[in-house]
Design a protein around this motif. Structure first.
Motif, PDB file in Angstrom:
ATOM      1  N   UNK A   1       3.288  86.806 -45.502  1.00 34.61           N
ATOM      2  CA  UNK A   1       2.908  85.547 -45.833  1.00 34.61           C
ATOM      3  C   UNK A   1       4.304  85.065 -46.528  1.00 34.61           C
ATOM      4  N   UNK A   2       4.079  86.213 -47.957  1.00 31.18           N
ATOM      5  CA  UNK A   2       5.155  85.512 -48.965  1.00 31.18           C
ATOM      6  C   UNK A   2       6.342  85.479 -48.618  1.00 31.18           C
ATOM      7  N   UNK A   3       7.146  84.762 -47.233  1.00 28.75           N
ATOM      8  CA  UNK A   3       8.023  85.422 -46.947  1.00 28.75           C
ATOM      9  C   UNK A   3       9.194  83.969 -46.899  1.00 28.75           C
ATOM     10  N   UNK A   4      10.618  83.670 -46.614  1.00 23.07           N
ATOM     11  CA  UNK A   4      11.219  82.371 -46.569  1.00 23.07           C
ATOM     12  C   UNK A   4      12.967  82.771 -46.145  1.00 23.07           C
ATOM     13  N   UNK A   5      13.328  81.989 -46.271  1.00 26.71           N
ATOM     14  CA  UNK A   5      15.207  82.525 -45.298  1.00 26.71           C
ATOM     15  C   UNK A   5      15.898  83.469 -46.408  1.00 26.71           C
ATOM     16  N   UNK A   6      15.743  83.448 -47.443  1.00 27.97           N
ATOM     17  CA  UNK A   6      16.072  84.436 -48.320  1.00 27.97           C
ATOM     18  C   UNK A   6      15.526  85.076 -48.553  1.00 27.97           C
ATOM     19  N   UNK A   7      15.118  85.222 -48.445  1.00 33.42           N
ATOM     20  CA  UNK A   7      14.551  86.998 -48.459  1.00 33.42           C
ATOM     21  C   UNK A   7      14.152  87.966 -47.342  1.00 33.42           C
ATOM     22  N   UNK A   8      14.275  87.096 -46.023  1.00 30.55           N
ATOM     23  CA  UNK A   8      14.411  87.400 -44.692  1.00 30.55           C
ATOM     24  C   UNK A   8      15.474  87.372 -44.626  1.00 30.55           C
ATOM     25  N   UNK A   9      16.723  86.814 -45.877  1.00 26.50           N
ATOM     26  CA  UNK A   9      17.777  87.075 -44.937  1.00 26.50           C
ATOM     27  C   UNK A   9      18.910  86.247 -44.261  1.00 26.50           C
ATOM     28  N   UNK A  10      18.151  85.475 -43.660  1.00 29.03           N
ATOM     29  CA  UNK A  10      18.633  84.412 -42.330  1.00 29.03           C
ATOM     30  C   UNK A  10      20.099  83.847 -42.769  1.00 29.03           C
ATOM     31  N   UNK A  11      20.346  83.668 -41.659  1.00 33.31           N
ATOM     32  CA  UNK A  11      21.881  83.298 -41.988  1.00 33.31           C
ATOM     33  C   UNK A  11      22.768  82.037 -42.705  1.00 33.31           C
ATOM     34  N   UNK A  12      23.347  82.610 -43.581  1.00 31.81           N
ATOM     35  CA  UNK A  12      23.183  80.637 -44.442  1.00 31.81           C
ATOM     36  C   UNK A  12      22.210  80.707 -46.012  1.00 31.81           C
ATOM     37  N   UNK A  13      21.459  81.378 -46.079  1.00 28.27           N
ATOM     38  CA  UNK A  13      20.409  81.379 -47.223  1.00 28.27           C
ATOM     39  C   UNK A  13      20.998  81.961 -48.528  1.00 28.27           C
TER      40      UNK A  13
END
Ligand code: ADP
Ligand code: MG
Ligand code: ZN
Length: 479
Positions: free
Chosen positions: A39-51
Motif C-alpha cells: 500500500x505504501x508504494x509508487x512507481x519510484x519505489x517499485x522501479x517502474x521504467x522512467x520513474x
C-alpha cells in the motif's frame, strides 16, 4: 589447552538501521512498518521504467547525525551509486547505495573495557522489499512497502575478538541511534540488523584467516549464538586440515546452526556506478552545524553526569538512561527540585513499580504523572509535611485524578504541620472567647463542629488536619 584457546577470533560488523523519516528516501511514500502489504508504494519505489528518484533531505540529515554521534568525519562531497543485482524483492534490479564517496568516514566507539572499535564508514542507502515464503505449493509473497526505506549501513574494522564485545557494541549503537531519534532500531521488526564477518587465526599469527559473513542477525541473542557456532565450526575445520571458503552463511535460530547461502560476491560483481538520476551531494560546514545543534546529550555522557555530579550509583544511572524519555523525565525533575538522589529513588523504586504493574516495559515506559506533580510530592515528604507512605498514597491519587498534589493532600487531610498542642490551644481560645459556641456544642455537637473546625483552619492558614481537629473537639469542649 582446549582447541578453542589455541585460536583468536576476528570479527567485523555491517550494521543496517532504518532511519526514522516520515517518508521513503527517494519518493514520498510513507515509511511505516506493519501497513497492509504493497500500500505504501509508487512507481519510484517499485522501479517502474522512467520513474525518477528525488532525494529525501531528512534522510541525509539523519545519516549525518549518525556520523556525528559516532565521531565520523562527514564528507563534503558524497555520491549515490547503483549496486546492480536481481532479486524479487528489488524490482529495479539495482539498489541505490554508496561505494566510493560514502557520507561518513571513520569514527568509533570505546567499549567498557577501554578497547576502541573503529568504524570504517557509515553510508546511506535504500532498503529492499520483503519476501515471505509460504510453502512450495502456495509460493512466496512480496511486499514492497519496505522497498526504498532509508537505511544507514555502518561498517566496522575487524576489531572484535569476542561475542561479548560485539553485543556491547550493538547495544551502544542502538542506544545512541534511538536517543538521537535517528532510528527506532526495533530489532524484532528488522529495523536494525547485523551481518557478522568472522575469521579465526592461530594465536600469535599476524595475518587474518578467511572470513565468512553471517547475514541479517536481528537479536542480540542470535548474534551471540551465531558467533559461538561459527567460531567453533571454523576452528574445528581448520584443525582437521580443511580450508575455510569465503562465503555468506545463513543463521537458523531455531536449529541453532548456520548453513552456506552463496559464495562471497565482490564489489565488482555488482557493477557499481554513479547513479545518473541523482546528483552528487555537496555538504557545507553550515549544514553540519545545523545537524550538530539538533543533537542531545548522549546516554554515556548522561550516565557520567548522574554519577559524578548527582552522586547516583552506576546502576541507577544505567536504568535512568534506558530511554531518552526516562532520562529527560529525570533531568526535568532535577531542574524543578534539586534533590537528584531522592528523585532517583522515587523513579527507580516507586514509579517503575507502577509502570510494571500497568504492564509497561522499561523500553516503552511513559510515566503517568508529570514531573511537576512528582516533584511536589517528593518535596512534601522531604519537608516532612507527609510521611513516605502517605506520599505513595498521594501519588496513587494524583495518578488517578490528575489533580495537583498539594490540593489533594489537603482534601485528603494528609498535611500534618500543625501539632495537636497548637490545635488544642486554638480550641481553648475559641471556647473562652465565645461562650455561645460552648453552649451550642453541648446541645448539638454535630451542628456546631463545622464552625469550630473552620475557626481552627482559618487560624492556621488551612494547614491543620481537619479530621484531627474534629477528633480533638470533645477533649476541649466536653470538660
Ligand atoms: P567487502 O567489501 O567484501 O564486504 P569489507 O572490507 O568491506 O569487505 O569488509 C566487510 C566486513 O568484514 C568489515 O566489517 C570488515 O571489518 C570485516 N572483515 C574484513 N576482513 C575480515 C577478516 N579476515 N575476518 C573478519 N572480518 C573481516
Ligand atoms: Mg560489504
Ligand atoms: Zn514510493
Amino acid at each position: 589447552m582446549g582447541l578453542m584457546q589455541e585460536y583468536d577470533i576476528v570479527m567485523g560488523l555491517e550494521i543496517h538501521a532504518e532511519l526514522a523519516t516520515k517518508t521513503k528516501v527517494f519518493c514520498s511514500c510513507k515509511n511505516e512498518f506493519g501497513d497492509e502489504p504493497n500500500t505504501n508504494t509508487c512507481p519510484v519505489c517499485t522501479g517502474m521504467p522512467g520513474a525518477l528518484p528525488v532525494l529525501n533531505k531528512r534522510a541525509v540529515e539523519l545519516a549525518m547525525k549518525a556520523g556525528l554521534s559516532f565521531g565520523s568525519k562527514i564528507s563534503k562531497y558524497t555520491v549515490f551509486e547503483r549496486k546492480n543485482y536481481f532479486y524479487p524483492d528489488l524490482s529495479k534490479a539495482y539498489q541505490i547505495s554508496q561505494l566510493v564517496y560514502p557520507l561518513n568516514l571513520g569514527g568509533g566507539i570505546k567499549l567498557s573495557s577501554g578497547k576502541f572499535i573503529r568504524i570504517n564508514r557509515i553510508h546511506l542507502e535504500e532498503d529492499a522489499g520483503k519476501l515471505t515464503h509460504i510453502s512450495k505449493a502456495v509460493g512466496t509473497f512480496v511486499d514492497y512497502n519496505r522497498g526504498g526505506t532509508p537505511l544507514i549501513e555502518m561498517v566496522t574494522e575487524p576489531d572484535f575478538s569476542s561475542a561479548d564485545e560485539v553485543v556491547e557494541f550493538l547495544k551502544r549503537v542502538r542506544e545512541i541511534l534511538v536517543f538521537e531519534d535517528i532510528a527506532r532500531c526495533r530489532m524484532e521488526q528488522g529495523g536494525m540488523r547485523c551481518d557478522v564477518n568472522l575469521s579465526v587465526k592461530r594465536k600469535g599469527q599476524t595475518e587474518f584467516g578467511t572470513r565468512t559473513e553471517m547475514k541479517n542477525l536481528n537479536s542480540f541473542k542470535s548474534v551471540q549464538r551465531a558467533i559461538e557456532y561459527e567460531a567453533k565450526r571454523q576452528i574445528e575445520a581448520l584443525s582437521s586440515g580443511e580450508v575455510i571458503i569465503q562465503e555468506t552463511r545463513k543463521w537458523d535460530d531455531d536449529k541453532g546452526k548456520s548453513s552456506s547461502m552463496r559464495t562471497k560476491e565482490e564489489a565488482q560483481d555488482y557493477r557499481y556506478f554513479p547513479d545518473p538520476d541523482i546528483l552528487p551531494l555537496k555538504i557545507t560546514d553550515a549544514d553540519i552545524s545545523t545537524i550538530k545543534s539538533e543533537m542531545v546529550m548522549l546516554p554515556e555522557d548522561r550516565r557520567k553526569m548522574y554519577v559524578e555530579t548527582f552522586g547516583l550509583p552506576a546502576y541507577d544511572a544505567e536504568i535512568l538512561t534506558t530511554t531518552k524519555y526516562i532520562s529527560d523525565y529525570y533531568e526535568n525533575c532535577v531542574k524543578l527540585y534539586n534533590n537528584p538522589k531522592k528523585i532517583s529513588n522515587w523513579i527507580m523504586v516507586d514509579l517503575l513499580k507502577i509502570i510494571k504493574d500497568q504492564g509497561q516495559t522499561l523500553d516503552e515506559a511513559e510515566f503517568p504523572v508529570s514531573e511537576q506533580n512528582l516533584c511536589a510530592i517528593i518535596k512534601m515528604t522531604e519537608d516532612k509535611l507527609i510521611g513516605k507512605n502517605l506520599g505513595l498514597e498521594l501519588l496513587a491519587k494524583v495518578i488517578e485524578t490528575g489533580k495537583e498534589p498539594m490540593l489533594l493532600a489537603k482534601d485528603m487531610g494528609m498535611l500534618v504541620t500543625i501539632s495537636d498542642e497548637e490545635i488544642i490551644s486554638l480550641l481553648k481560645r475559641l471556647k473562652s472567647e465565645n461562650e455561645k459556641v460552648g453552649i451550642d456544642y453541648k446541645e448539638e455537637p454535630e451542628k456546631i463542629s463545622g464552625f469550630i473546625v473552620g475557626y481552627v483552619m482559618k487560624n492556621t492558614g488551612g494547614k491543620a488536619n481537619s479530621l484531627k481537629v474534629k477528633s480533638l473537639i470533645p477533649d476541649v469542649f466536653n470538660d
